[in-house]
Design an enzyme around this catalytic site. Structure first.
Site, mmCIF file in Angstrom:
data_model
loop_
_atom_site.group_PDB
_atom_site.id
_atom_site.type_symbol
_atom_site.label_atom_id
_atom_site.label_comp_id
_atom_site.label_asym_id
_atom_site.label_seq_id
_atom_site.Cartn_x
_atom_site.Cartn_y
_atom_site.Cartn_z
ATOM 1 C CG HIS A 75 -37.363 -8.351 0.292
ATOM 2 N ND1 HIS A 75 -37.784 -9.035 -0.778
ATOM 3 C CD2 HIS A 75 -36.919 -7.062 -0.142
ATOM 4 C CE1 HIS A 75 -37.316 -8.286 -1.813
ATOM 5 N NE2 HIS A 75 -36.634 -7.132 -1.515
ATOM 6 C CB SER A 113 -37.556 -4.595 -3.556
ATOM 7 O OG SER A 113 -36.354 -5.119 -3.695
ATOM 8 C CG ASP A 160 -39.749 -11.509 -1.178
ATOM 9 O OD1 ASP A 160 -40.200 -10.866 -0.623
ATOM 10 O OD2 ASP A 160 -38.768 -11.178 -1.750
#
Length: 1371
Positions: free
Chosen positions: A127, A258, A155
């Site tokens: 992502h 992230s 992910d």
């Protein structure tokens, strides 16, 4: 990556989540998804990149610097460090990182969102869809993503990069993948660390958050606890910031983190591995993080998909031909009938390029076309040669040479493209002409051996960059690459000069990993002519606020006035309003530089470059190996600072006409709120070592500053040297890879370990100066120079010499000399300073010292509490003047064994000590010194005045010239000591005690300088002390002087208000021990005479066993003898000669000539020395047919003697003597059988030995000893028994014998004379029994060899053992 985002309320999680405003119905999907991953009712939120939102949350009671350093492996957190303590802001220990060595986070990208796991692949979460490039290390590199490789259902993604990464080493990947509960195994996985970036917060124990910085400003890192869940996802609660289960440095990942990595230490594999990437968190006030575990199968498949079929070269066949079609992006490698298809870049698609792996020993490839391989790289499993047809090139992701391989690369590159090289193997560049491409290498060895083209042009690469700390680049010659285009990136690498001479005008080194070395046997010459600067100057243009503001002086600013852009250079840190009062017109604030942007930018750039040209140069790297380094005079007087290290054990580093600084290196810290990585006032510095054979300084200013140790000799010509300087420089961009910004200042270390250290020998010439402010071990020679000492730790281990040079020990300094010192000036000592003069410690012994001599013009104790210590085998000469309250210590109350001298200087010093621990010769003046003596000797060199004198088991004497001395003491405390004074029977040396005298068991000795008349009464006062002093304090002492025992007669007079010891006269008697030593010394000539006598007739004895004719012969003899009084000698005697046989009626007559050389040495309780003797003679031997024989010989010997006597102050004497010899021997050989014989003998030797006379002084007493010429007469009678053994062509005669040797006349008389009179010692006779056994063998018809062993007994002087070997050649 979506850069437009918003916060939306999610009814499922009951909180805000971050979503992309470009996404379709993300909120609903995300909320549903999070319902499946709730832990303990805490909501989970996706962590989108690069949304400026909450990120790492850490403890507020621990300095934020700690988290920053942790993330960047700075400060305490260097890779491999163990047991790292973590303290809170109050200095209390929070915990220790002791479960694993410190991890290396260099594989994490500079922005923290991805991690390198293979030289060309990174891992993160998919992502993170917007980032297009990454950088590593110090960030001065850029790698583009050519394929995102997004996982279809997880992910996670593993993007491929356009080039092989050379700056860092990829992280190891977990071997257990998504195995259930794998990472809950605390025995295997002992620690978990994470690193990330984003908006930074701190949290206190009450949960209050304080924002530190915006998102992606920098990285932080810390610890996390053991996973609560471990399968395809790892779940833990690092947001429980103060829970001990999360370790001492918990770091809670939040939006902005992230894709950041989670590392685990694999105890089984003994290494750190990446196990997961961060995916989600439970909100800013939550505690839970979710990581996606690395799907190893997927990752492996992604990487495998980027390979074409492997190429296997078949040995014995022609080379592989490589053709390539740029339009289709495909090519073919063919060998014989076999073909391999490859894929390269297609149009702009770098990812179309596939990797090729080559195997097959001694492979060969020829490029028929230029190959553009895109993101594909070449890997060589075996050694290959790669060449190209004329003008053909190759570009791609890079080359990997596996361990043990050597790939010869004959292909040039393309301008603007760098060849990236990895792998432990070797890549040899061997193309032709000028290669316009560059090189970036991160592992293994690259040998630059480009060949010149027909025009003589050669260039292996346009630029070379070394990074990661692993690579080596070897220069085939000095033309391979412009040295100024060589740079060292993150953690650097080794540039091997390979015996070449190379000149740098600039050094581009990012950190300590930059190494310039030479491993060749031929020495390299490195010239650092550092004139050039980095011309890559960026000139930003700021905007001028009409209301005033702040800025950076020297920077360029612009403002639009009347529709025209005008450019100004700011002159001050702040400026005023430009609307009214118009500060633009104030020259103190602004300088107008026109309206042409390009010209304005160039003006600023030129000024920056001009400023840089004057800036000091700092090199953070290392200079090592077999080379000499020269730093010439640089323009603008530029200073050169080395804060890396130097290791040139056989090399010289030269500095000419400039400033050179060796210093430690400030520990680099991560930047916090814009802080510099290093500062002048920081306490933590790294030690640096500088080793070289010689540091050569001419007209230079050299500083050895904190945390630097120098091991080198220094040659200084008109230079200034500061050891322990507080002058330092720090690079405000240290560790960042940015252009150096130096700040000069001072820094004084707080601990001993941070102080600089020097070891070596320094020679100062031509007005050089040496300031020692730190630990010093070595030697100093100073000629017309100056030395100043402020350090409390200066150790002179080599002899010191100061000619026309000053030596000053300033306040608080301490100089300890261990090996002697000479100075023609006064040594100065300041307040609280100390000078210690000692003997030389004997290696590998606990408490042994070899004596040492200290000869100076004097010592000036000018500061209060100054101390001069003379101890443990030191003999110091030079007057001491104490103008301040000070201390002088001679000797030591701690026992120290004086070792036997191994050098002439040490032997001389030992003779001056006269058996005491230490000795001083000179006067002590000023009246302010407190003097103490323990087992010491003080020879008064002049009138002395001191405050107090404490004497224990020592001697104070007054000797030297005939000037009398007076010792004035305020307070005297003496016990068990000798005081030796002199008198000429009218006057005498005196001791005056003005305040108090105490002690006992002291002897008062007096030397007379001429003979007193019989019964003469002298009445000379010697010692005057205050009234009430005990009459028992001094007793008359007997002193052995010359050859006599002299005792003064004294009386004590207590009249006149004081106590006096008065000399009345003397009583003298012969010293039998000294006389015996003198007689033994004088009789050494007799023993030398006996050595020659015992070898006198050896040649004639050999003739009786040879039955030979005329011939030449040689003999060597070695023996040792001994006598009473500890006498022993040994000698080596060589004879050569020639004789001729005359056959007469009934007799064979041999006549001959001989030359001899004897080297002998002798040692006894009285003396030791050597004699070298040279002589020659004539001889004749008559052998009658009846068996009778007669031997005659005459010989002259010259003796060259060097002997040292240890009695009566004799010292060393060199003298010549000679001796004559006339010998006759007769005997008869009776043959018991044809082979066996018995031979009675008789010998008589008459000689003449020259006499000798010696005159000298023992103190002030005149001495002499003499013996006249004497004529020894020595007889010998004996018998020998022998037998001859013979064969067809050989014969051996063996014999044994014994005889009695005796003196018929007495030896010479010895006459001794001193102030007490004359003593005569009559010569004596000696006799001894001789034993011998030997053989004489015929080797050939005309060659014979003999060997004999001898010994004597029952004499006063005996031959303990002797062996002689002879060789005869008959004509």
């Amino acid at each position: 990556m979506n850069k437009v985002y918003s916060l939306k309320y999610c009814p499922v999680t009951g909180g805000l989540i971050v979503v992309s405003e470009l996404a379709s119905r993300v909120i609903k999907k995300t909320c549903r998804r999070l319902t499946h991953i709730l832990l303990a009712g805490i909501p989970a939120v996706y962590l989108y990149y690069p949304q400026i939102s909450q990120a790492g949350i850490v403890r507020s009671d621990i300095a934020y610097q700690i988290y920053r350093d942790f993330a960047e492996n700075k400060g305490l957190f260097v890779p491999g460090a163990t047991d790292i303590p973590v303290y809170d802001k109050d200095g209390k220990l929070v915990g220790r990182l002791d479960k694993a060595p410190m991890a290396d986070f260099s594989s994490v990208s500079s922005n923290g969102v991805a991690t390198l796991v293979s030289p060309q692949y990174i891992v993160s979460v998919k992502h993170n869809g917007g980032y297009q490039s990454v950088s590593f290390g110090n960030g001065k590199n850029t790698y583009s993503l050519v394929d995102r490789n997004n996982h279809s259902s997880v992910d996670f993604h593993a993007p491929r990069l356009n080039k092989l990464v050379t700056e860092v080493i990829p992280s190891a990947i977990t071997s257990e993948g998504t195995k259930a509960n794998a990472y809950k195994d605390t025995e295997r996985y002992t620690a978990f660390y994470r690193v990330g970036s984003g908006t930074q917060y701190t949290k206190d124990k009450d949960g209050n958050l304080v924002k530190v910085a915006g998102g992606y400003a920098f990285k932080t890192g810390g610890t996390t606890g053991v996973p609560l869940i471990s399968d395809a996802t790892i779940v833990s609660n690092p947001g429980q910031t103060y829970n001990p289960v999360n370790g001492p440095l918990p770091d809670y990942g939040a939006p902005g983190d992230s894709g950041s990595p989670l590392f685990a230490y694999d105890e089984q594999q003994k290494k750190w591995v990446i196990v997961a990437v961060l995916r989600a968190y439970a909100g800013i006030n939550g505690a839970t993080n979710w990581w996606n575990v690395i799907p190893t199968d997927y990752l492996n498949q992604v990487m495998q998909d980027d390979f074409d079929a492997p190429v296997d070269f078949v040995s014995g066949l022609p080379p592989l031909n490589w053709t390539y079609d740029k339009t289709s992006g495909t090519g073919t490698l063919s060998q014989g009938s076999k073909n391999w298809t490859m894929h390269g870049q297609k149009d702009n698609d770098l990812n179309a390029g596939k990797n090729l792996v080559f195997s097959g020993q001694n492979g060969a490839i020829v490029l028929k076309d230029s190959v553009t391989q895109g993101a594909g790289y070449l890997e060589f499993k075996d050694s290959y040669t790669v060449s190209a047809e004329s003008g053909k090139t190759w570009t791609g992701a890079g080359i990997i040479t596996d361990k043990g391989t050597n790939v010869t690369w004959k292909v040039n590159g393309v301008a603007g493209d760098n060849l990236h090289k990895l792998g432990e193997g070797t890549l040899t560049i061997n193309g032709t002409g000028v290669n316009p491409g560059g090189l970036k290498t991160g592992d293994g060895t690259v040998v630059l051996n480009q060949q010149a083209d027909t025009a003589g042009n050669v260039q292996a690469f346009s630029s070379v960059n070394l990074a990661s700390g692993r690579p080596t680049v070897v220069l085939g010659d000095a033309r391979q690459v412009n040295p100024d285009n060589i740079s060292w990136g993150y953690r650097g690498g080794k540039l091997d000069l390979n015996g070449n001479a190379v000149t740098f005008t600039r050094l581009q080194a990012a950190d300590y990993g930059a190494v310039i070395t030479n491993n060749a046997q031929q020495k390299s010459r490195l010239l650092l002519d550092l004139k050039a600067q980095d011309t890559n100057v960026s000139v930003p243009i700021g905007s001028i606020s009409p209301f005033g503001g702040t800025g950076t002086p020297g920077n360029l600013y612009s403002m639009i006035l009347n529709g025209q852009t005008r450019f100004y250079i700011l002159k001050s840190a702040s400026y005023g309003n430009t609307l009214w009062g118009n500060s633009l017109n104030d020259p103190a604030q602004w300088e107008f530089v026109g309206t042409d942007k390009n010209k304005a930018v160039q003006t600023v750039k030129d000024r920056i470059l001009a400023g840089r040209a004057k800036q000091p140069v700092i090199f953070h790297g290392q200079l090592t190996g077999n080379m000499d380094v020269t730093i010439p005079q640089l323009p603008g007087g530029r200073k050169v600072i080395l804060d890396g290290s130097v290791n040139l054990p056989e090399g010289t580093l030269s500095e000419d006409s400039g400033t050179l600084i060796f210093q430690g290196h400030p520990v680099i810290h991560a930047s916090v709120s814009g802080s510099a990585p290093v500062s002048l006032n920081q306490k933590d510095w790294e030690n640096r070592q500088f080793i070289m054979k010689t540091l050569s300084l001419k007209d230079a200013d050299f500083h050895l500053s904190r945390n630097a140790s120098l091991n080198s000799d220094i040659k200084s010509d008109n230079s200034h040297i500061t050891l322990g300087s507080d002058r330092v420089f720090v690079d405000k961009n240290d560790g960042t890879g940015n252009y150096v910004i130096l700040e000069e200042g001072t820094s004084v270390p707080d601990t001993v370990n941070d102080r600089s250290q020097y070891e070596g020998n320094i020679t100062l010439d031509h007005n050089s100066t040496l300031d020692i402010g730190s630990r010093f071990t070595g030697g100093i020679e100073a000629y017309d120079s100056a030395v100043s000492i402020t350090s409390p730790d200066v150790l002179l281990t080599a002899p010191g010499a100061f000619a026309g040079s000053s030596l000053t020990v300033h306040d608080g300094g301490h100089l300890t000399a261990l090996n002697g010192l000479f100075s023609d000036g006064h040594i100065q000592a300041g307040k609280n300073s100390k000078i210690t003069l000692s003997g030389t410690p004997v290696k590998d012994t606990a408490n042994q010292y070899a004596p040492a001599v200290y000869l100076t013009d004097g010592y000036d104790l000018t500061g209060d509490n100054a101390t001069l210590e003379i101890t443990r085998g030191a003999h110091a000469s030079g007057d001491i003047h104490a103008s301040a309250a000070s201390t002088v210590t001679i000797g030591s109350d701690t026992p120290a064994e004086l070792a036997s001298a191994e050098t002439t200087a040490s032997a001389f010093a030992g003779s001056l000590l006269e058996g005491y621990n230490a000795a001083f010769n000179g006067a002590i003046t000023g009246g302010r010194a407190d003097v103490s003596m323990h087992n010491a000797l003080w020879t008064l060199g002049g009138d002395s005045a001191i405050h107090t004198l404490t004497v224990r088991n020592s001697r104070i004497s007054s000797e030297g010239d005939r000037t009398f001395r007076t010792l004035t003491v305020n307070k005297l405390d003496a016990t068990g000591s000798d005081f030796v004074l002199r008198t000429d029977l009218k006057n005498a040396d005196k001791i005056n005690v003005t305040e108090k005298a105490t002690g006992s068991d002291n002897s008062l000795n007096v030397s007379f300088m001429k003979d007193p008349a019989q019964g003469q009464s002298l009445n000379i006062p010697l010692v005057t002390a205050p009234a009430g002093t005990s009459a028992e304090m001094f007793k008359a002492g007997t002193r052995m002087i010359g050859f006599s025992r002299v005792t003064p007669t004294l009386h004590v007079d207590t009249s006149g208000g004081n106590t006096k010891w008065i000399l009345d006269g003397f009583k003298a008697e012969a010293d039998k021990a000294a006389a015996a030593k003198a007689d033994s010394f004088m009789n050494a000539g007799y023993k030398n005479f006996m050595t020659e006598v015992n070898n006198l007739n050896k040649r004639m004895g050999d003739l009786r066993d040879t039955n030979g004719d005329a011939g030449a012969w040689a003999r060597i003899m070695s023996g040792a003898g001994s006598a009473d009084g500890g006498y022993s000698d040994n000698y080596t005697h060589v004879q050569v000669g020639f004789d001729k046989k005359h056959e007469l009626d009934g007799v064979d007559l041999f006549t001959g000539v001989t030359m001899t050389y004897t080297d002998s040495s002798a040692d006894s309780h009285a003396f030791s020395g050597k004699t070298k003797s040279v002589g020659g003679g004539l001889y004749a031997s008559a052998l009658f047919e009846s068996g009778a024989y007669i031997d005659l010989i005459g010989k002259y010997i010259h003796h060259d003697n060097d002997y040292t006597g240890n009695f009566a102050g004799l010292g060393t004497k060199h003298y010549n003597t000679h001796s004559w010899y006339a010998g006759a021997e007769t005997g008869y050989r009776y043959h018991l059988t044809e082979e066996t014989f018995i031979e009675p003998q008789a010998e008589l030797v008459y000689g003449a030995v020259s006499g000798k006379t010696f005159r000298w002084k023992d103190g002030d007493m005149d001495l002499s000893m003499k013996n006249r010429d004497f004529s020894p007469l020595i007889g010998r009678t004996g018998i020998e028994l022998g037998k001859t053994f013979s064969g067809k062509d050989w014969s051996v005669t063996a014999r044994a014998g014994t005889s009695w040797q005796f003196d018929l006349l007495n030896n010479g008389e010895t006459v001794l004379r001193d102030a007490s009179g004359e003593k005569r010692i009559k010569g004596e006779k000696d006799s001894r029994m001789l034993f011998n056994v030997g053989m004489n063998a015929q080797i050939k018809d005309n060659m014979r060899f003999g060997l004999e062993f001898e010994k004597s007994a029952f004499g006063k002087y005996n031959v303990d053992n002797a062996v002689n070997a002879n060789f005869r050649y008959m004509f």
